[in-house]
Design an enzyme around this catalytic site. Structure first.
Site, PDB file in Angstrom:
ATOM      1  N   CYS A 114      18.692   5.419 -15.174  1.00 25.30           N
ATOM      2  CA  CYS A 114      17.392   5.185 -15.873  1.00 25.30           C
ATOM      3  C   CYS A 114      16.248   5.887 -15.377  1.00 25.30           C
ATOM      4  O   CYS A 114      15.160   6.058 -15.903  1.00 25.30           O
ATOM      5  CB  CYS A 114      17.107   3.763 -16.128  1.00 25.30           C
ATOM      6  SG  CYS A 114      18.476   3.108 -17.225  1.00 25.30           S
ATOM      7  N   HIS A 255      10.235   2.821 -18.847  1.00 28.17           N
ATOM      8  CA  HIS A 255      11.500   2.912 -19.445  1.00 28.17           C
ATOM      9  C   HIS A 255      11.636   1.597 -20.370  1.00 28.17           C
ATOM     10  O   HIS A 255      11.229   0.706 -20.027  1.00 28.17           O
ATOM     11  CB  HIS A 255      12.256   2.800 -18.142  1.00 28.17           C
ATOM     12  CG  HIS A 255      13.799   2.451 -18.542  1.00 28.17           C
ATOM     13  ND1 HIS A 255      14.404   3.448 -19.113  1.00 28.17           N
ATOM     14  CD2 HIS A 255      14.691   1.758 -18.064  1.00 28.17           C
ATOM     15  CE1 HIS A 255      15.703   3.082 -19.306  1.00 28.17           C
ATOM     16  NE2 HIS A 255      15.904   1.991 -18.500  1.00 28.17           N
ATOM     17  N   ASN A 285      18.064   0.977 -25.293  1.00 28.84           N
ATOM     18  CA  ASN A 285      17.916   1.708 -24.051  1.00 28.84           C
ATOM     19  C   ASN A 285      18.792   2.932 -23.866  1.00 28.84           C
ATOM     20  O   ASN A 285      19.865   3.217 -24.114  1.00 28.84           O
ATOM     21  CB  ASN A 285      18.328   0.857 -22.919  1.00 28.84           C
ATOM     22  CG  ASN A 285      18.208   1.390 -21.718  1.00 28.84           C
ATOM     23  OD1 ASN A 285      18.055   2.323 -21.244  1.00 28.84           O
ATOM     24  ND2 ASN A 285      18.522   0.410 -20.729  1.00 28.84           N
TER      25      ASN A 285
HETATM   26  O1  UT7 Z   1      18.060   0.191 -18.153  1.00 28.38           O
HETATM   27  C1  UT7 Z   1      18.736  -0.060 -16.880  1.00 28.38           C
HETATM   28  C2  UT7 Z   1      18.201  -1.463 -16.502  1.00 28.38           C
HETATM   29  N1  UT7 Z   1      18.542  -2.490 -17.010  1.00 28.38           N
HETATM   30  C3  UT7 Z   1      17.561  -3.712 -17.366  1.00 28.38           C
HETATM   31  O2  UT7 Z   1      16.560  -3.538 -16.916  1.00 28.38           O
HETATM   32  C4  UT7 Z   1      18.418  -4.886 -18.007  1.00 28.38           C
HETATM   33  C5  UT7 Z   1      18.026  -5.962 -17.551  1.00 28.38           C
HETATM   34  N2  UT7 Z   1      18.410  -7.109 -18.210  1.00 28.38           N
HETATM   35  C6  UT7 Z   1      18.247  -7.347 -19.388  1.00 28.38           C
HETATM   36  O3  UT7 Z   1      17.456  -6.853 -19.855  1.00 28.38           O
HETATM   37  C7  UT7 Z   1      18.651  -8.934 -19.788  1.00 28.38           C
HETATM   38  O4  UT7 Z   1      19.058  -9.625 -18.588  1.00 28.38           O
HETATM   39  C8  UT7 Z   1      19.857  -8.904 -20.944  1.00 28.38           C
HETATM   40  C9  UT7 Z   1      18.941  -8.300 -22.202  1.00 28.38           C
HETATM   41  C10 UT7 Z   1      20.827  -7.995 -20.596  1.00 28.38           C
HETATM   42  C11 UT7 Z   1      20.184 -10.315 -21.001  1.00 28.38           C
HETATM   43  O5  UT7 Z   1      19.073 -11.116 -21.386  1.00 28.38           O
HETATM   44  P1  UT7 Z   1      19.043 -12.525 -20.614  1.00 28.38           P
HETATM   45  O6  UT7 Z   1      17.952 -13.270 -21.289  1.00 28.38           O
HETATM   46  O7  UT7 Z   1      18.972 -12.165 -19.236  1.00 28.38           O
HETATM   47  O8  UT7 Z   1      20.375 -13.205 -21.076  1.00 28.38           O
HETATM   48  P2  UT7 Z   1      21.336 -13.780 -20.207  1.00 28.38           P
HETATM   49  O9  UT7 Z   1      22.235 -12.589 -19.683  1.00 28.38           O
HETATM   50  O10 UT7 Z   1      21.082 -14.783 -19.162  1.00 28.38           O
HETATM   51  O11 UT7 Z   1      22.581 -14.412 -21.223  1.00 28.38           O
HETATM   52  C12 UT7 Z   1      21.840 -15.776 -21.914  1.00 28.38           C
HETATM   53  C13 UT7 Z   1      22.851 -16.254 -22.729  1.00 28.38           C
HETATM   54  C14 UT7 Z   1      24.333 -16.211 -22.292  1.00 28.38           C
HETATM   55  O12 UT7 Z   1      24.942 -17.504 -22.918  1.00 28.38           O
HETATM   56  P3  UT7 Z   1      24.985 -18.965 -21.958  1.00 28.38           P
HETATM   57  O13 UT7 Z   1      25.592 -18.565 -20.775  1.00 28.38           O
HETATM   58  O14 UT7 Z   1      23.636 -19.197 -21.550  1.00 28.38           O
HETATM   59  O15 UT7 Z   1      25.706 -19.660 -23.032  1.00 28.38           O
HETATM   60  C15 UT7 Z   1      24.900 -15.000 -22.827  1.00 28.38           C
HETATM   61  O16 UT7 Z   1      26.185 -15.157 -22.868  1.00 28.38           O
HETATM   62  O17 UT7 Z   1      22.928 -15.413 -23.800  1.00 28.38           O
HETATM   63  C16 UT7 Z   1      24.382 -14.969 -24.032  1.00 28.38           C
HETATM   64  N3  UT7 Z   1      24.262 -13.642 -24.576  1.00 28.38           N
HETATM   65  C17 UT7 Z   1      24.374 -12.986 -25.975  1.00 28.38           C
HETATM   66  N4  UT7 Z   1      24.455 -14.088 -27.178  1.00 28.38           N
HETATM   67  C18 UT7 Z   1      24.103 -13.384 -28.293  1.00 28.38           C
HETATM   68  C19 UT7 Z   1      24.235 -12.417 -23.903  1.00 28.38           C
HETATM   69  N5  UT7 Z   1      24.485 -11.484 -24.747  1.00 28.38           N
HETATM   70  C20 UT7 Z   1      24.257 -11.729 -26.128  1.00 28.38           C
HETATM   71  C21 UT7 Z   1      24.287 -11.068 -27.256  1.00 28.38           C
HETATM   72  N6  UT7 Z   1      24.162 -12.088 -28.379  1.00 28.38           N
HETATM   73  N7  UT7 Z   1      24.362  -9.854 -27.374  1.00 28.38           N
END
Ligand code: UT7
Length: 337
Positions: A114, A255, A285
């Site tokens: 990225c 980004h 992204n």
């Molecule tokens: O470009 C390269 C660099 N990349 C980035 O900068 C991305 C950095 N990370 C992020 O943007 C975020 O961490 C994500 C958008 C990927 C995820 O958001 P988050 O708020 O960190 O969610 P999480 O991974 O902590 O997941 C929270 C909950 C989980 O459920 P439990 O374990 O709390 O029951 C996930 O399983 O949300 C669940 N979850 C979803 N639910 C519905 C994860 N993906 C989804 C989804 N729909 N698509």
């Protein structure tokens, strides 16, 4: 003679096909509310089968040349940032060189995920600054749909396909300039964001395919923490290094990985939201393409005038992160297209 590089043309190209949050609801266990509130994304573009990153990059470069009113044979070098090359070798830059007919240009790819566009911009600028080249094209292009697992809700809602490109030329006393860069890497971040197989460590086998190792893997929470901290830091530090403050910049182009990461950087910079280029809602992204795409759209929307300060900032796989300070140099009144 002042050879300092400046951006003399900018363009982007996106595929027509749109993949909405509603479409994804039918593919994995997700919902529009979760995607919008956690990421800011509403839809993304998907390139058709049989087309690749070089096709999008070539389209973006054709628009670039039209805007500048020059032919492809005038290009001296092509630097392409991508994590989704058409194939391992030859480089996607070579394929773009052939597609546009840039017969004189030497061309190569850069791998910084990225952060690829900012890294490539820094490399391209050196060829101008040293007087080695007069016209360098820098492209960010990624067909992320090619390495996205549409059975994995953790990643498939995040990514899309696009390309953006800039032309670098010596400013020769004009106001525009690529003023400064700050680039960083921390390879210990590799565990948290990668595509495991297909390289020399895990060449393609039936097992690597069965294990989904040819798709993006991301530990989102860990990457998020590093991204929030480092993208905000690097945005502020490049201003401090150049004796500037948030109020001095006209446009911040971050980004586009997550709206919440962008928000954190905007708060640290202390700038108004109308000075931030945001299009994550429409494209998701697009990895190496996010920054040139957002900057190109902002320019087309009339948000940039000659002499304006622009800050670019990124964080991505590697880990890699970085920022760039630009002085805008394209006059909308004077472009060919
Ligand atoms: O470009 C390269 C660099 N990349 C980035 O900068 C991305 C950095 N990370 C992020 O943007 C975020 O961490 C994500 C958008 C990927 C995820 O958001 P988050 O708020 O960190 O969610 P999480 O991974 O902590 O997941 C929270 C909950 C989980 O459920 P439990 O374990 O709390 O029951 C996930 O399983 O949300 C669940 N979850 C979803 N639910 C519905 C994860 N993906 C989804 C989804 N729909 N698509």
């Amino acid at each position: 003679m002042n050879h300092q590089a400046y951006i003399s043309a900018i363009s982007h190209w996106v595929p027509e096909k749109v993949l909405t949050n509603a479409d994804l609801e039918k593919m994995v266990d997700t919902n529009d509310e979760w995607i919008r509130s956690r990421t800011g994304i509403r839809e993304r573009r998907i390139l058709e089968d049989g087309k690749a990153s070089s096709d999008m990059g070539a389209e973006a470069v054709k628009l670039l040349l039209k805007q500048r009113g020059i032919g492809a044979e005038e290009i001296d070098a092509i630097v392409v940032a991508t994590v989704t090359p058409d194939m391992f070798f030859p480089s996607t830059a070579n394929l773009i060189q052939d597609k546009i007919g840039a017969k004189k240009a030497f061309s190569f790819d850069i791998a910084a995920a990225c952060s690829g566009f900012i890294y490539a911009l820094s490399v391209g600028s050196q060829f101008i600054n040293t007087g080695t080249c007069k016209k360098v094209v820098v492209v960010g292009t990624d067909k992320m749909s090619a390495i996205t697992n549409y059975r994995d809700r953790n990643t498939c809602v995040l990514f899309g396909d696009a390309a953006g490109a800039v032309l670098l030329e010596p400013n020769d006393g004009k106001e525009g300039a690529v003023v400064d860069f700050m680039l960083h890497s921390d390879g210990s971040g590799a565990d948290y964001l990668h595509m495991k197989a297909g390289g020399s460590l895990y060449p393609a086998t039936v097992e690597t395919v069965a294990n989904d190792w040819h798709y993006i893997f991301q530990d989102g929470r860990t990457v998020f923490k590093f991204a929030v901290q480092n993208m905000a830091d690097i945005s502020v530090r490049i201003l401090e290094k150049n004796g500037l403050e948030g109020k001095d910049i006209k446009l911040f182009v971050p980004h586009q990985a997550n709206l919440r990461i962008i928000d954190a950087a905007v708060k640290r910079l202390g700038i108004d939201y109308d000075k931030v280029a945001i299009n994550i809602d429409r494209y998701g992204n697009t990895t190496a393409a996010t920054i040139p795409l957002a900057m190109s759209e902002s320019f087309q929307a009339g948000k940039l005038e000659v002499g304006d300060y622009v800050v670019l900032a990124t964080f991505g796989a590697g880990f890699t992160w970085g920022s760039a300070l630009l002085k805008w140099g394209i006059d909308r009144e004077k472009i060919s297209e």
